[in-house]
Design a protein around this motif. Structure first.
Motif, PDB file in Angstrom:
ATOM      1  N   ASN A 109       1.008  -1.185  -0.053  1.00 41.93           N
ATOM      2  CA  ASN A 109       0.120  -0.226   0.147  1.00 41.93           C
ATOM      3  C   ASN A 109       0.874   1.259   0.010  1.00 41.93           C
ATOM      4  O   ASN A 109       0.462   2.352  -0.629  1.00 41.93           O
ATOM      5  CB  ASN A 109      -0.723  -0.062   1.324  1.00 41.93           C
ATOM      6  CG  ASN A 109      -2.188  -0.917   0.959  1.00 41.93           C
ATOM      7  OD1 ASN A 109      -2.619  -1.084  -0.131  1.00 41.93           O
ATOM      8  ND2 ASN A 109      -2.783  -1.367   2.001  1.00 41.93           N
ATOM      9  N   ALA A 110       1.993   1.277   0.613  1.00 44.31           N
ATOM     10  CA  ALA A 110       2.953   2.402   0.600  1.00 44.31           C
ATOM     11  C   ALA A 110       3.468   2.585  -0.751  1.00 44.31           C
ATOM     12  O   ALA A 110       3.597   3.619  -1.282  1.00 44.31           O
ATOM     13  CB  ALA A 110       4.113   2.117   1.559  1.00 44.31           C
ATOM     14  N   GLY A 111       3.758   1.402  -1.597  1.00 45.26           N
ATOM     15  CA  GLY A 111       4.229   1.698  -2.960  1.00 45.26           C
ATOM     16  C   GLY A 111       3.170   2.022  -3.992  1.00 45.26           C
ATOM     17  O   GLY A 111       3.369   2.496  -5.028  1.00 45.26           O
ATOM     18  N   LEU A 112       1.750   1.745  -3.683  1.00 39.77           N
ATOM     19  CA  LEU A 112       0.545   1.926  -4.362  1.00 39.77           C
ATOM     20  C   LEU A 112       0.009   3.282  -4.053  1.00 39.77           C
ATOM     21  O   LEU A 112      -0.922   3.647  -4.749  1.00 39.77           O
ATOM     22  CB  LEU A 112      -0.219   0.744  -4.234  1.00 39.77           C
ATOM     23  CG  LEU A 112       0.009  -0.562  -4.932  1.00 39.77           C
ATOM     24  CD1 LEU A 112      -0.863  -1.723  -4.668  1.00 39.77           C
ATOM     25  CD2 LEU A 112       0.231  -0.541  -6.252  1.00 39.77           C
ATOM     26  N   GLU A 113       0.419   3.635  -3.132  1.00 38.49           N
ATOM     27  CA  GLU A 113      -0.230   5.115  -2.848  1.00 38.49           C
ATOM     28  C   GLU A 113      -0.190   6.340  -4.041  1.00 38.49           C
ATOM     29  O   GLU A 113      -1.293   6.843  -4.194  1.00 38.49           O
ATOM     30  CB  GLU A 113       0.310   5.771  -1.551  1.00 38.49           C
ATOM     31  CG  GLU A 113      -0.346   7.055  -0.935  1.00 38.49           C
ATOM     32  CD  GLU A 113       0.300   7.211   0.499  1.00 38.49           C
ATOM     33  OE1 GLU A 113      -0.142   8.463   1.076  1.00 38.49           O
ATOM     34  OE2 GLU A 113       1.425   6.877   0.883  1.00 38.49           O
ATOM     35  N   SER A 114       0.641   6.332  -4.653  1.00 39.27           N
ATOM     36  CA  SER A 114       0.709   7.260  -5.817  1.00 39.27           C
ATOM     37  C   SER A 114      -0.297   6.948  -6.887  1.00 39.27           C
ATOM     38  O   SER A 114      -0.743   7.800  -7.548  1.00 39.27           O
ATOM     39  CB  SER A 114       2.217   7.477  -6.384  1.00 39.27           C
ATOM     40  OG  SER A 114       2.537   6.110  -6.853  1.00 39.27           O
ATOM     41  N   ARG A 115      -0.617   5.674  -6.963  1.00 36.99           N
ATOM     42  CA  ARG A 115      -1.667   5.099  -7.831  1.00 36.99           C
ATOM     43  C   ARG A 115      -3.074   5.248  -7.343  1.00 36.99           C
ATOM     44  O   ARG A 115      -3.892   5.003  -7.885  1.00 36.99           O
ATOM     45  CB  ARG A 115      -1.406   3.744  -8.305  1.00 36.99           C
ATOM     46  CG  ARG A 115      -0.149   3.875  -9.331  1.00 36.99           C
ATOM     47  CD  ARG A 115       0.522   2.409  -9.362  1.00 36.99           C
ATOM     48  NE  ARG A 115      -0.233   1.332  -9.696  1.00 36.99           N
ATOM     49  CZ  ARG A 115      -0.279  -0.068  -9.886  1.00 36.99           C
ATOM     50  NH1 ARG A 115       1.110  -0.345  -9.795  1.00 36.99           N
ATOM     51  NH2 ARG A 115      -0.762  -0.858 -10.482  1.00 36.99           N
ATOM     52  N   LYS A 116      -3.185   5.762  -5.941  1.00 36.31           N
ATOM     53  CA  LYS A 116      -4.426   5.666  -5.345  1.00 36.31           C
ATOM     54  C   LYS A 116      -5.000   4.354  -5.313  1.00 36.31           C
ATOM     55  O   LYS A 116      -6.374   4.261  -5.435  1.00 36.31           O
ATOM     56  CB  LYS A 116      -5.370   6.685  -6.231  1.00 36.31           C
ATOM     57  CG  LYS A 116      -4.592   8.276  -6.010  1.00 36.31           C
ATOM     58  CD  LYS A 116      -5.808   9.304  -6.633  1.00 36.31           C
ATOM     59  CE  LYS A 116      -5.226  10.745  -6.635  1.00 36.31           C
ATOM     60  NZ  LYS A 116      -6.392  11.576  -7.003  1.00 36.31           N
ATOM     61  N   VAL A 117      -4.341   3.365  -4.962  1.00 36.09           N
ATOM     62  CA  VAL A 117      -4.606   1.879  -4.743  1.00 36.09           C
ATOM     63  C   VAL A 117      -4.445   1.485  -3.453  1.00 36.09           C
ATOM     64  O   VAL A 117      -3.240   1.657  -2.775  1.00 36.09           O
ATOM     65  CB  VAL A 117      -4.153   0.938  -5.763  1.00 36.09           C
ATOM     66  CG1 VAL A 117      -4.459  -0.229  -5.441  1.00 36.09           C
ATOM     67  CG2 VAL A 117      -4.493   1.058  -7.054  1.00 36.09           C
TER      68      VAL A 117
END
Length: 290
Positions: A109-117
């Motif tokens: 989730n930390a890595g996907l935060e920029s993709r709003k996932v």
């Protein structure tokens, strides 16, 4: 103006379809009973389609409100009654440690935060069930009388509570989808399910089901199989419990998962292998990303 009791259904298991309605006329009398010569072949389908007699209401003089059943509630009542009457269920339960999965989820989730996932635990469980069904294909089946269908992909029906009932939108090819794609698809399907905007092909079908009641604090339950599927995975709450880790008692986050299997199609040993693989995937979740 057509009395449905007078219409003879020509669809699967005697279901009434559009062509039957188009051919019917208001005031038609009920279709005559099948002749003795044809009754031997007609009886099984008729028996399978006939709903159980509704129990008579008994209010015992207690103040109450009469609530008319919606079409959805009637369908749920009919299908689940048929499932428990016709499908011999076998239930298998495992306890699963969640700590590694929760750690991986936080990192993803930390890595996907920029993709709003934002992945939920349920998204990862859908993926785990899809992968497990591919590893144990004997459980990715459908019983069909004198034959079985063994599916080449895992389409997971996910139980979603909506006003007035329950619906099961489908994550197609859950075994092959990435977890971010599963999360995005699930959020879209759940939102449209609650708005009543799903297309039939988005909730009819699937090769297996997953039902998660952990968010309600339910520790463990046994779900009813969703015909014509042959298994459903019931997920309980993740909670802190004393647990043996490296031969020592520690506090770990543990959930109970119970698989319900159609024993006509799936032997206990095959169901046990699926539960074992499902547990291993969740306790060693890097395998979900491969």
């Amino acid at each position: 103006g057509i009395d449905l009791a007078s219409v003879k259904g020509s669809g699967t298991n005697g279901r009434i379809i559009k062509a039957d309605i188009d051919a019917a006329k208001p005031g038609d009398t009920p279709a005559p009973a099948a002749s003795a010569a044809s009754s031997a072949t007609a009886a099984p389908a008729t028996a399978a389609a006939a709903p159980a007699a509704a129990p008579a209401a008994q209010d015992f003089g207690i103040p109450h409100e009469v609530i008319k059943l919606s079409g959805m509630r009637k369908t749920i009542a009919r299908r689940l009654t048929e499932s428990k009457q016709q499908v011999p269920h076998i239930y298998l339960t495992v306890d699963i440690q969640l700590d590694k999965l929760l750690k991986l989820r936080a990192e993803l989730n930390a890595g996907l935060e920029s993709r709003k996932v934002k992945l939920s635990v349920n998204d990862l469980l859908i993926k785990a069930l899809g992968v497990a069904l591919m590893q144990v294909p004997e459980c990715n089946v459908q019983f069909a009388g004198d034959q079985m269908l063994q599916f080449k992909r895992a389409d997971i029906s996910v139980a979603v509570s909506i006003p007035g009932g329950l619906i099961t939108p489908i994550i197609t090819q859950a075994d092959g989808k990435g977890v971010a794609a599963i999360s995005t698809a699930m959020k879209d399907l759940a939102a449209r399910a609650k708005d009543g905007k799903l297309k039939p092909e988005e909730y009819q079908g699937g090769t297996a089901s997953l039902s998660n009641m952990g968010m309600f604090g339910i520790k463990q339950f046994e779900a009813v199989i969703n015909p014509p599927q042959a298994m459903i995975m019931a997920i309980g709450a993740g909670e802190k419990r004393p647990y043996i880790v490296d031969d020592a008692v520690q506090i770990a986050t543990v959930m109970s998962a119970t698989g319900s299997f159609d024993h006509r199609a799936i032997d206990g040993a095959d169901g046990a292998r699926l539960m074992q693989v499902f547990k291993e995937l969740i306790e060693n979740p890097m395998g979900l990303l491969a």
